[in-house]
Scaffold this motif. Structure first.
Motif, PDB file in Angstrom:
ATOM      1  N   HIS A 120       0.761  -1.160  -0.074  1.00 59.07           N
ATOM      2  CA  HIS A 120      -0.092   0.096  -0.048  1.00 59.07           C
ATOM      3  C   HIS A 120       0.829   1.213   0.003  1.00 59.07           C
ATOM      4  CE1 HIS A 120      -2.823  -3.065   1.599  1.00 59.07           C
ATOM      5  NE2 HIS A 120      -3.554  -2.555   0.761  1.00 59.07           N
ATOM      6  N   ASP A 121       2.094   1.313   0.487  1.00 62.09           N
ATOM      7  CA  ASP A 121       3.007   2.639   0.460  1.00 62.09           C
ATOM      8  C   ASP A 121       3.200   2.734  -1.002  1.00 62.09           C
ATOM      9  OD1 ASP A 121       2.593   3.142   3.320  1.00 62.09           O
ATOM     10  OD2 ASP A 121       4.501   2.019   3.592  1.00 62.09           O
ATOM     11  N   ASP A 122       3.971   4.173  -0.931  1.00 64.81           N
ATOM     12  CA  ASP A 122       4.328   4.450  -2.331  1.00 64.81           C
ATOM     13  C   ASP A 122       5.766   3.957  -2.542  1.00 64.81           C
ATOM     14  OD1 ASP A 122       4.742   5.685  -4.810  1.00 64.81           O
ATOM     15  OD2 ASP A 122       5.074   7.849  -3.938  1.00 64.81           O
ATOM     16  N   ILE A 123       6.116   2.934  -2.983  1.00 66.62           N
ATOM     17  CA  ILE A 123       7.364   2.214  -3.274  1.00 66.62           C
ATOM     18  C   ILE A 123       8.010   2.632  -4.523  1.00 66.62           C
ATOM     19  CG2 ILE A 123       8.789  -0.155  -3.322  1.00 66.62           C
ATOM     20  CD1 ILE A 123       7.185   0.589  -0.578  1.00 66.62           C
ATOM     21  N   LYS A 124       9.060   3.042  -4.634  1.00 67.91           N
ATOM     22  CA  LYS A 124       9.600   3.472  -5.891  1.00 67.91           C
ATOM     23  C   LYS A 124      11.114   3.006  -6.217  1.00 67.91           C
ATOM     24  CE  LYS A 124       7.289   7.715  -6.215  1.00 67.91           C
ATOM     25  NZ  LYS A 124       7.610   9.258  -6.544  1.00 67.91           N
TER      26      LYS A 124
END
Length: 144
Positions: A22-26
């Motif tokens: 769910h987190d913004d993984i980049k």
């Protein structure tokens, strides 16, 4: 150097401050000026040696979100596997890429924890107006 999971990433995954789904993984790419260390914690720690100060630049480059993420329990091999879709950089032209870093983006590099360093599978490389695709291992991006 070989691929590594940063201690900050391992801790965040285990204590729940990093949610791989769910987190913004980049992903970001860095030059050889960055020397990875399992004890590095954030994209920007205010030092010239950190990832933020050694990020590549060039045509077609930007940090990219990782999509299609899943976590699978592999009972056959007693592992937890993190999978994701490939990341595509169309028409990339830049200086030499030493490796890539997976991190959780908080919107502020000073609080964005590092998860993984990858320099296997074709790094270093120097793309010159090519379509570059980061294809994760068929065994997953990483396993625990």
């Amino acid at each position: 150097m070989s691929d590594l999971l940063y201690n900050a990433g391992k801790l965040g995954i285990l204590n729940g401050t990093i949610d791989l789904i769910h987190d913004d993984i980049k992903v970001m790419m860095v030059t050889s000026g960055y020397v990875p260390d399992a004890d590095h914690s954030y994209v920007d720690e205010g030092m010239v040696e950190d990832p933020a100060h050694n990020e590549i630049s060039g045509q077609g480059y930007a940090r990219k979100g990782i999509s299609g993420r899943s976590i699978i329990k592999d009972v056959l091999f007693d592992k937890i596997r993190f999978y994701a879709d490939s990341v595509i950089y169309p028409n990339l032209k830049t200086d030499t890429i030493a490796g890539i870093i997976i991190f959780k983006s908080t919107g502020n590099d000073a609080t964005s924890p590092l998860i993984m360093w990858i320099d296997s599978g074709g790094f270093p490389c120097t793309p010159k107006e090519i379509n570059m695709t980061i294809i994760w291992s068929e065994g997953g991006v990483f396993t625990l």
